[in-house]
Design an enzyme around this catalytic site. Structure first.
Site, PDB file in Angstrom:
ATOM      1  N   ASN A  85      15.448 -44.764 -58.453  1.00 23.98           N
ATOM      2  CA  ASN A  85      14.087 -45.083 -58.849  1.00 23.98           C
ATOM      3  C   ASN A  85      13.284 -45.478 -57.670  1.00 23.98           C
ATOM      4  O   ASN A  85      13.387 -46.534 -57.243  1.00 23.98           O
ATOM      5  CB  ASN A  85      14.011 -46.050 -59.815  1.00 23.98           C
ATOM      6  CG  ASN A  85      12.664 -46.724 -60.421  1.00 23.98           C
ATOM      7  OD1 ASN A  85      11.816 -46.200 -60.156  1.00 23.98           O
ATOM      8  ND2 ASN A  85      12.876 -47.924 -60.706  1.00 23.98           N
ATOM      9  N   TRP A  86      12.295 -44.449 -57.272  1.00 23.22           N
ATOM     10  CA  TRP A  86      11.607 -44.856 -56.131  1.00 23.22           C
ATOM     11  C   TRP A  86      10.523 -45.676 -56.209  1.00 23.22           C
ATOM     12  O   TRP A  86       9.784 -46.015 -55.334  1.00 23.22           O
ATOM     13  CB  TRP A  86      10.972 -43.564 -55.374  1.00 23.22           C
ATOM     14  CG  TRP A  86      12.108 -42.892 -54.491  1.00 23.22           C
ATOM     15  CD1 TRP A  86      13.158 -43.047 -54.356  1.00 23.22           C
ATOM     16  CD2 TRP A  86      11.771 -41.545 -53.783  1.00 23.22           C
ATOM     17  NE1 TRP A  86      13.782 -42.298 -53.562  1.00 23.22           N
ATOM     18  CE2 TRP A  86      12.964 -41.212 -53.426  1.00 23.22           C
ATOM     19  CE3 TRP A  86      10.565 -40.602 -53.835  1.00 23.22           C
ATOM     20  CZ2 TRP A  86      13.227 -40.093 -52.723  1.00 23.22           C
ATOM     21  CZ3 TRP A  86      10.793 -39.476 -52.884  1.00 23.22           C
ATOM     22  CH2 TRP A  86      12.089 -39.157 -52.369  1.00 23.22           C
ATOM     23  N   LYS A  87      10.148 -46.151 -57.359  1.00 23.36           N
ATOM     24  CA  LYS A  87       8.846 -47.120 -57.854  1.00 23.36           C
ATOM     25  C   LYS A  87       7.536 -46.320 -57.128  1.00 23.36           C
ATOM     26  O   LYS A  87       7.414 -45.505 -56.958  1.00 23.36           O
ATOM     27  CB  LYS A  87       9.349 -48.479 -57.299  1.00 23.36           C
ATOM     28  CG  LYS A  87      10.780 -49.012 -57.810  1.00 23.36           C
ATOM     29  CD  LYS A  87      10.865 -50.463 -57.629  1.00 23.36           C
ATOM     30  CE  LYS A  87      12.356 -50.713 -57.924  1.00 23.36           C
ATOM     31  NZ  LYS A  87      12.499 -52.007 -58.368  1.00 23.36           N
ATOM     32  N   HIS A 130      11.668 -49.475 -68.065  1.00 25.78           N
ATOM     33  CA  HIS A 130      12.043 -50.316 -66.905  1.00 25.78           C
ATOM     34  C   HIS A 130      11.549 -51.648 -67.048  1.00 25.78           C
ATOM     35  O   HIS A 130      10.388 -51.851 -67.545  1.00 25.78           O
ATOM     36  CB  HIS A 130      11.453 -49.729 -65.502  1.00 25.78           C
ATOM     37  CG  HIS A 130      12.307 -50.199 -64.270  1.00 25.78           C
ATOM     38  ND1 HIS A 130      11.589 -51.178 -63.823  1.00 25.78           N
ATOM     39  CD2 HIS A 130      13.227 -49.880 -63.607  1.00 25.78           C
ATOM     40  CE1 HIS A 130      12.372 -51.611 -62.514  1.00 25.78           C
ATOM     41  NE2 HIS A 130      13.468 -50.649 -62.623  1.00 25.78           N
ATOM     42  N   GLU A 154      10.124 -53.426 -64.900  1.00 24.23           N
ATOM     43  CA  GLU A 154       8.831 -53.471 -64.562  1.00 24.23           C
ATOM     44  C   GLU A 154       7.522 -53.157 -65.409  1.00 24.23           C
ATOM     45  O   GLU A 154       6.502 -53.844 -65.274  1.00 24.23           O
ATOM     46  CB  GLU A 154       8.387 -52.870 -63.009  1.00 24.23           C
ATOM     47  CG  GLU A 154       9.363 -53.705 -61.783  1.00 24.23           C
ATOM     48  CD  GLU A 154      10.047 -52.812 -60.995  1.00 24.23           C
ATOM     49  OE1 GLU A 154       9.762 -51.935 -60.503  1.00 24.23           O
ATOM     50  OE2 GLU A 154      11.052 -53.484 -60.143  1.00 24.23           O
ATOM     51  N   GLU A 163      20.036 -53.276 -66.970  1.00 23.81           N
ATOM     52  CA  GLU A 163      19.396 -53.581 -65.570  1.00 23.81           C
ATOM     53  C   GLU A 163      19.005 -55.018 -65.629  1.00 23.81           C
ATOM     54  O   GLU A 163      17.997 -55.353 -66.404  1.00 23.81           O
ATOM     55  CB  GLU A 163      18.135 -52.830 -65.113  1.00 23.81           C
ATOM     56  CG  GLU A 163      18.587 -51.347 -64.648  1.00 23.81           C
ATOM     57  CD  GLU A 163      17.455 -51.003 -63.888  1.00 23.81           C
ATOM     58  OE1 GLU A 163      18.042 -50.291 -62.849  1.00 23.81           O
ATOM     59  OE2 GLU A 163      16.359 -50.929 -64.027  1.00 23.81           O
ATOM     60  N   GLY A 174      15.944 -55.692 -57.339  1.00 21.72           N
ATOM     61  CA  GLY A 174      15.304 -56.250 -56.004  1.00 21.72           C
ATOM     62  C   GLY A 174      15.369 -57.272 -55.265  1.00 21.72           C
ATOM     63  O   GLY A 174      14.540 -57.922 -54.649  1.00 21.72           O
ATOM     64  N   SER A 226      20.244 -54.152 -57.618  1.00 24.24           N
ATOM     65  CA  SER A 226      20.628 -54.340 -56.188  1.00 24.24           C
ATOM     66  C   SER A 226      22.074 -53.720 -55.670  1.00 24.24           C
ATOM     67  O   SER A 226      22.855 -53.993 -54.850  1.00 24.24           O
ATOM     68  CB  SER A 226      20.830 -55.630 -55.759  1.00 24.24           C
ATOM     69  OG  SER A 226      19.674 -56.538 -55.905  1.00 24.24           O
ATOM     70  N   GLY A 282      17.227 -48.596 -56.966  1.00 26.41           N
ATOM     71  CA  GLY A 282      15.722 -48.807 -56.494  1.00 26.41           C
ATOM     72  C   GLY A 282      15.679 -48.778 -55.107  1.00 26.41           C
ATOM     73  O   GLY A 282      15.727 -47.598 -54.319  1.00 26.41           O
ATOM     74  N   GLY A 283      15.961 -49.853 -54.369  1.00 27.40           N
ATOM     75  CA  GLY A 283      15.663 -50.068 -52.834  1.00 27.40           C
ATOM     76  C   GLY A 283      16.686 -48.893 -52.158  1.00 27.40           C
ATOM     77  O   GLY A 283      16.052 -48.439 -51.176  1.00 27.40           O
TER      78      GLY A 283
END
Ligand code: PEP
Length: 250
Positions: free
Chosen positions: A9-11, A96, A98, A168, A174, A214, A235-236
């Site tokens: 997930n590149w956000k 998600h 967010e 999640e 994150g 993470s 993500g990251g």
């Protein structure tokens, strides 16, 4: 046997040019990774670049959200599942945390989006997970049940067979604070038992449940060793080709 899925997930990161550069590095690093399905979900404006760059490879492309119907209309800023499909996507992330925290996503909208995505031929990755205060006050299982009941339980058996669930925990996203494999496994078991109670053992055994929060090359192996963890939503660590390849090749 559930085939692992590792999804990035590149956000709100990466332009089309960054996307092209990522895929040039990433595809050779995962070309032999037949043990898993691999997906990258870039921002909408980089989907075309990702689809072009991934053509002929074992990497699928997905959206990070979608609208809740497929009929064209006056919905400024929205993108329908059918549009994602037409752009070459296979996957879409729905619900998600967010989106839930900052953009008003509800279990009801998650459910409508999931149905629309399935109708368009996409494979939804439907996210659930508790906040830190919900875990600390012992409400994790109730939160997962509420999110499952509102977001997924209304699906028909045929629709349900198309989805992947992502657990999640919001406190792990994150933050660098990955859930221990045991904490994640407990939650995955709870989710699988919710599926079993609603749809029976065959559906529960078949559905893939990803862990997200993470995940990195150095902690993925312990998570993937758990019997109910079928992959990861990342993500990251999905932003760097070497890191995400390290996750894929756990
Ligand atoms: C995510 O955005 O879904 C996520 C899990 O992020 P991170 O891996 O950076 O915690």
């Amino acid at each position: 046997m559930r085939k692992p899925l590792l999804a990035g997930n590149w956000k709100m990161y990466k332009t089309p040019a960054d996307t092209k550069a990522f895929f040039e590095k990433f595809i050779p690093l995962v070309a032999a990774s037949a043990h898993a399905e691999v997906a990258i979900c870039p921002p909408f404006v980089a989907i075309a670049a990702a689809v072009d760059a991934a053509a002929g490879s074992n990497v699928g492309v997905g959206g990070q959200d979608c609208y809740w119907t497929n009929k064209e209309g006056a919905f400024t800023g929205e993108v329908s599942p059918a549009m994602l499909k037409a752009a070459g996507c296979e996957w879409v992330i729905i619900g998600h945390s967010e989106r839930r925290q900052f953009f008003g996503e509800t279990d009801e909208s998650v459910c409508k989006k999931t149905v629309a995505a399935i109708e368009a031929g996409l494979r939804p990755i439907v996210c659930v997970g508790e906040l830190l205060e919900e875990r600390e006050s012992g409400r994790t299982n109730d939160v997962l049940k509420t999110q499952f009941d509102g977001g997924m339980a209304p699906l028909t058996a045929e629709q349900f067979a198309q989805i992947v669930i992502a657990y999640e925990p919001v406190w792990a996203i994150g933050t660098g604070k990955v859930a221990t494999p045991e904490i994640a496994e407990d939650a995955h078991k709870v989710i699988r038992s919710l599926v079993e109670a609603k749809s029976g053992k065959t559906a529960a055994d078949a559905v893939r449940i990803l862990y997200g929060g993470s995940v990195k090359p150095d902690n993925v192996k312990g998570l993937m060793a758990q019997p109910d963890i079928d992959g990861a939503l990342v993500g990251g660590a999905s932003l760097k080709a070497e890191d995400f390849a390290g996750v894929v090749n756990f």
